[in-house]
Design a protein around this motif. Structure first.
Motif, PDB file in Angstrom:
ATOM      1  N   LEU A  54     -63.018 -49.960 -48.110  1.00  0.00           N
ATOM      2  CA  LEU A  54     -61.717 -50.540 -47.800  1.00  0.00           C
ATOM      3  C   LEU A  54     -61.073 -51.120 -49.051  1.00  0.00           C
ATOM      4  O   LEU A  54     -59.844 -51.056 -49.230  1.00  0.00           O
ATOM      5  CB  LEU A  54     -61.864 -51.620 -46.722  1.00  0.00           C
ATOM      6  N   SER A  55     -61.881 -51.691 -49.930  1.00  0.00           N
ATOM      7  CA  SER A  55     -61.331 -52.243 -51.167  1.00  0.00           C
ATOM      8  C   SER A  55     -60.758 -51.145 -52.047  1.00  0.00           C
ATOM      9  O   SER A  55     -59.878 -51.389 -52.871  1.00  0.00           O
ATOM     10  CB  SER A  55     -62.412 -53.014 -51.931  1.00  0.00           C
ATOM     11  N   ARG A  56     -61.248 -49.932 -51.866  1.00  0.00           N
ATOM     12  CA  ARG A  56     -60.739 -48.789 -52.631  1.00  0.00           C
ATOM     13  C   ARG A  56     -59.684 -48.009 -51.854  1.00  0.00           C
ATOM     14  O   ARG A  56     -59.206 -46.981 -52.310  1.00  0.00           O
ATOM     15  CB  ARG A  56     -61.894 -47.828 -52.940  1.00  0.00           C
ATOM     16  N   ASN A  57     -59.346 -48.467 -50.663  1.00  0.00           N
ATOM     17  CA  ASN A  57     -58.418 -47.746 -49.781  1.00  0.00           C
ATOM     18  C   ASN A  57     -58.960 -46.362 -49.449  1.00  0.00           C
ATOM     19  O   ASN A  57     -58.227 -45.381 -49.409  1.00  0.00           O
ATOM     20  CB  ASN A  57     -57.028 -47.634 -50.409  1.00  0.00           C
ATOM     21  N   ARG A  58     -60.272 -46.292 -49.223  1.00  0.00           N
ATOM     22  CA  ARG A  58     -60.949 -45.041 -48.922  1.00  0.00           C
ATOM     23  C   ARG A  58     -61.930 -45.250 -47.786  1.00  0.00           C
ATOM     24  O   ARG A  58     -62.444 -46.352 -47.586  1.00  0.00           O
ATOM     25  CB  ARG A  58     -61.726 -44.555 -50.159  1.00  0.00           C
ATOM     26  N   THR A  59     -62.217 -44.197 -47.038  1.00  0.00           N
ATOM     27  CA  THR A  59     -63.240 -44.252 -45.984  1.00  0.00           C
ATOM     28  C   THR A  59     -64.356 -43.245 -46.203  1.00  0.00           C
ATOM     29  O   THR A  59     -65.381 -43.318 -45.539  1.00  0.00           O
ATOM     30  CB  THR A  59     -62.611 -43.958 -44.600  1.00  0.00           C
ATOM     31  N   ASN A  60     -64.139 -42.270 -47.114  1.00  0.00           N
ATOM     32  CA  ASN A  60     -65.095 -41.173 -47.344  1.00  0.00           C
ATOM     33  C   ASN A  60     -65.336 -40.364 -46.069  1.00  0.00           C
ATOM     34  O   ASN A  60     -66.387 -39.759 -45.894  1.00  0.00           O
ATOM     35  CB  ASN A  60     -66.426 -41.700 -47.891  1.00  0.00           C
ATOM     36  N   LEU A  61     -64.349 -40.366 -45.179  1.00  0.00           N
ATOM     37  CA  LEU A  61     -64.433 -39.637 -43.914  1.00  0.00           C
ATOM     38  C   LEU A  61     -63.327 -38.587 -43.872  1.00  0.00           C
ATOM     39  O   LEU A  61     -62.170 -38.890 -44.142  1.00  0.00           O
ATOM     40  CB  LEU A  61     -64.268 -40.608 -42.740  1.00  0.00           C
ATOM     41  N   VAL A  62     -63.714 -37.355 -43.546  1.00  0.00           N
ATOM     42  CA  VAL A  62     -62.753 -36.248 -43.479  1.00  0.00           C
ATOM     43  C   VAL A  62     -62.771 -35.660 -42.077  1.00  0.00           C
ATOM     44  O   VAL A  62     -63.841 -35.361 -41.529  1.00  0.00           O
ATOM     45  CB  VAL A  62     -63.098 -35.156 -44.516  1.00  0.00           C
ATOM     46  N   GLY A  63     -61.605 -35.504 -41.489  1.00  0.00           N
ATOM     47  CA  GLY A  63     -61.493 -34.868 -40.178  1.00  0.00           C
ATOM     48  C   GLY A  63     -61.491 -33.357 -40.313  1.00  0.00           C
ATOM     49  O   GLY A  63     -60.732 -32.798 -41.114  1.00  0.00           O
ATOM     50  N   ARG A 113     -53.145 -43.922 -40.393  1.00  0.00           N
ATOM     51  CA  ARG A 113     -53.629 -45.300 -40.485  1.00  0.00           C
ATOM     52  C   ARG A 113     -54.672 -45.467 -41.581  1.00  0.00           C
ATOM     53  O   ARG A 113     -55.245 -46.534 -41.735  1.00  0.00           O
ATOM     54  CB  ARG A 113     -54.256 -45.725 -39.139  1.00  0.00           C
ATOM     55  N   ARG A 114     -54.906 -44.378 -42.331  1.00  0.00           N
ATOM     56  CA  ARG A 114     -55.884 -44.382 -43.414  1.00  0.00           C
ATOM     57  C   ARG A 114     -57.307 -44.634 -42.909  1.00  0.00           C
ATOM     58  O   ARG A 114     -58.131 -45.207 -43.612  1.00  0.00           O
ATOM     59  CB  ARG A 114     -55.504 -45.380 -44.502  1.00  0.00           C
ATOM     60  N   ALA A 115     -57.569 -44.237 -41.670  1.00  0.00           N
ATOM     61  CA  ALA A 115     -58.922 -44.304 -41.131  1.00  0.00           C
ATOM     62  C   ALA A 115     -59.734 -43.081 -41.550  1.00  0.00           C
ATOM     63  O   ALA A 115     -60.927 -43.007 -41.274  1.00  0.00           O
ATOM     64  CB  ALA A 115     -58.880 -44.410 -39.611  1.00  0.00           C
ATOM     65  N   MET A 116     -59.074 -42.094 -42.184  1.00  0.00           N
ATOM     66  CA  MET A 116     -59.740 -40.939 -42.765  1.00  0.00           C
ATOM     67  C   MET A 116     -59.079 -40.655 -44.109  1.00  0.00           C
ATOM     68  O   MET A 116     -57.921 -41.005 -44.333  1.00  0.00           O
ATOM     69  CB  MET A 116     -59.619 -39.711 -41.860  1.00  0.00           C
ATOM     70  N   ASP A 117     -59.813 -40.003 -44.999  1.00  0.00           N
ATOM     71  CA  ASP A 117     -59.264 -39.675 -46.315  1.00  0.00           C
ATOM     72  C   ASP A 117     -58.475 -38.377 -46.307  1.00  0.00           C
ATOM     73  O   ASP A 117     -57.672 -38.137 -47.207  1.00  0.00           O
ATOM     74  CB  ASP A 117     -60.392 -39.570 -47.349  1.00  0.00           C
ATOM     75  N   GLY A 118     -58.717 -37.522 -45.317  1.00  0.00           N
ATOM     76  CA  GLY A 118     -58.015 -36.246 -45.276  1.00  0.00           C
ATOM     77  C   GLY A 118     -58.415 -35.449 -44.052  1.00  0.00           C
ATOM     78  O   GLY A 118     -59.302 -35.836 -43.286  1.00  0.00           O
ATOM     79  N   ILE A 119     -57.731 -34.307 -43.877  1.00  0.00           N
ATOM     80  CA  ILE A 119     -57.989 -33.426 -42.736  1.00  0.00           C
ATOM     81  C   ILE A 119     -58.087 -31.985 -43.224  1.00  0.00           C
ATOM     82  O   ILE A 119     -57.281 -31.545 -44.054  1.00  0.00           O
ATOM     83  CB  ILE A 119     -56.865 -33.534 -41.682  1.00  0.00           C
ATOM     84  N   ILE A 120     -59.079 -31.257 -42.705  1.00  0.00           N
ATOM     85  CA  ILE A 120     -59.131 -29.802 -42.832  1.00  0.00           C
ATOM     86  C   ILE A 120     -58.720 -29.252 -41.472  1.00  0.00           C
ATOM     87  O   ILE A 120     -59.410 -29.435 -40.476  1.00  0.00           O
ATOM     88  CB  ILE A 120     -60.537 -29.326 -43.221  1.00  0.00           C
ATOM     89  N   MET A 121     -57.575 -28.608 -41.435  1.00  0.00           N
ATOM     90  CA  MET A 121     -56.967 -28.183 -40.183  1.00  0.00           C
ATOM     91  C   MET A 121     -57.261 -26.700 -39.920  1.00  0.00           C
ATOM     92  O   MET A 121     -56.763 -25.832 -40.625  1.00  0.00           O
ATOM     93  CB  MET A 121     -55.445 -28.422 -40.247  1.00  0.00           C
ATOM     94  N   GLY A 122     -58.090 -26.427 -38.899  1.00  0.00           N
ATOM     95  CA  GLY A 122     -58.468 -25.054 -38.612  1.00  0.00           C
ATOM     96  C   GLY A 122     -58.244 -24.635 -37.176  1.00  0.00           C
ATOM     97  O   GLY A 122     -58.797 -23.628 -36.739  1.00  0.00           O
TER      98      GLY A 122
END
Length: 373
Positions: A54-63, A113-122
């Motif tokens: 959170l301090s880095r504005n990151r979650t290391n989680l990708v959807g 909401r920045r609860a994930m860092d990114g999405i791979i949409m397939g």
């Protein structure tokens, strides 16, 4: 519970020094870092990963959004994606839309909401291009075109379609059945068998690039005056449809002598042909399109047009990491690609396909020979 203050007291340093060591975001001398690490080990201190991210504005989680994990293709791709994401220090949040009867909006909301860092949409979606561009967060599309600002990665389906069609041409096929997904993903042109299908496009790009497979396959057959029929599987999440399609192919077209189909449907076609006393490949040739483990479980080893799952996963993850702020891609190909904010990130990246010979076709030559004309 042990905290940073406890570590600082144990090591005889300030809490800010402990923070620098834990977060790795500033300079600390090697001797000091070793001192802090030794104190953490003695106290069994485990850094709070959530707070650190959170301090880095990151979650290391990708959807990762796909239609279903029941289908062998998406199951295999997801396994490769999880490995590729893990190697970049990222975790996977999986959404299989058809399996839970859910659309992509909840994952998009998490991304906003920045609860994930990114999405791979397939998964297939009907949102307009400005919907995706308005999110203004890291998104990479798999085998679809979401708009000019969204990077896209997919297989070279034109190559795959030509491989399958040329094999049938060279082996004398005269009545071909082509089994595929719902035509609602495409916009057909003037009749299914009189002209190759057209496509719904955004900015001149097909929204569903696998159409290139069908275009290349059908145009090649048409040029040689080889008849083909398209049979549709409405939902990739309903496994019974693949078996039904195989049965109906032989019921509706008893004179068929060649079939190209997704692995699961191709396997059922092989079983149906053998059940009806049709020899493979003497009476019926079968090509499986995808190349998952299913192509080896049909009772006969199927000739397969292969998608490179690891290659696709690595390219998708590389593209995504390059548009995540503050994240650097680690691995082969990093230096060859533009970084975030550089170059044309939306250019489609196509991964080469190949042919695996099997017992279900009469072709004995090489891939190079098939595409040599």
């Amino acid at each position: 519970m042990v905290g940073m203050r406890d570590v600082a007291r144990e090591a005889g340093v300030s809490t800010s020094t402990v923070s620098l060591v834990v977060n790795g975001n500033g300079y600390v001398s090697p001797a000091m870092a070793e001192r802090v690490q030794a104190a953490m080990d003695r106290l069994n201190y485990v850094p709070n990963e959530l707070a650190r991210n959170l301090s880095r504005n990151r979650t290391n989680l990708v959807g990762v959004i796909i239609p279903t994990i029941r289908h062998p293709f998406f199951a295999t791709l997801t396994a490769s994606l999880q490995r590729a994401l893990y190697e970049q220090g990222l975790r996977t949040a999986l959404c299989s839309t058809a399996d839970v009867d859910q659309d992509v909006s909840q994952y998009v909301d998490m991304l906003r909401r920045r609860a994930m860092d990114g999405i791979i949409m397939g998964a297939h979606a009907v949102y307009p291009a400005d919907y995706w561009s308005s999110i203004d967060r890291p998104i990479v599309a798999f085998d679809r075109f979401l708009g000019g600002s969204i990077p896209s990665v997919g297989s070279d389906h034109s190559q795959g379609g030509r491989l399958a069609a040329e094999l049938f041409v060279r082996t004398g096929a005269r009545r071909v059945v082509e089994i595929g997904g719902p035509r609602t993903h495409y916009q057909t042109a003037a009749g299914l068998n009189s002209e190759p299908l057209g496509s719904i496009t955004i900015a001149g790009q097909p929204t569903f690039p696998p159409i290139r497979y069908h275009l290349a396959f059908e145009r090649t057959l048409l040029a040689k005056r080889i008849r083909y029929e398209y049979m549709e599987i409405e939902s990739v999440a309903r496994m019974e449809e693949f078996k039904d399609a195989a049965h109906l192919a032989f019921e509706r077209h008893p004179d068929l002598d060649a079939i190209v189909a997704p692995d699961l449907a191709a396997a059922f076609c092989a079983q149906e042909a053998l059940r009806r006393g049709r020899s493979i490949p003497g009476d019926v040739q079968i090509i499986a399109y995808d190349g998952t483990y299913v192509s080896d479980l049909a009772g006969v080893r199927l000739t397969s047009v292969l998608q490179d799952f690891d290659g696709l996963a690595n390219a998708l993850v590389r593209r995504l990491v390059q548009v995540i702020p503050g994240k650097a891609y680690q691995g082969a190909g990093a230096a060859d690609q533009p970084g975030a904010g550089e170059g044309d990130q939306a250019v489609s990246e196509l991964i080469s396909m190949s042919l695996k010979p099997g017992e279900s076709t009469r072709w004995t030559g090489s891939v190079q020979e098939l595409l040599s004309r």
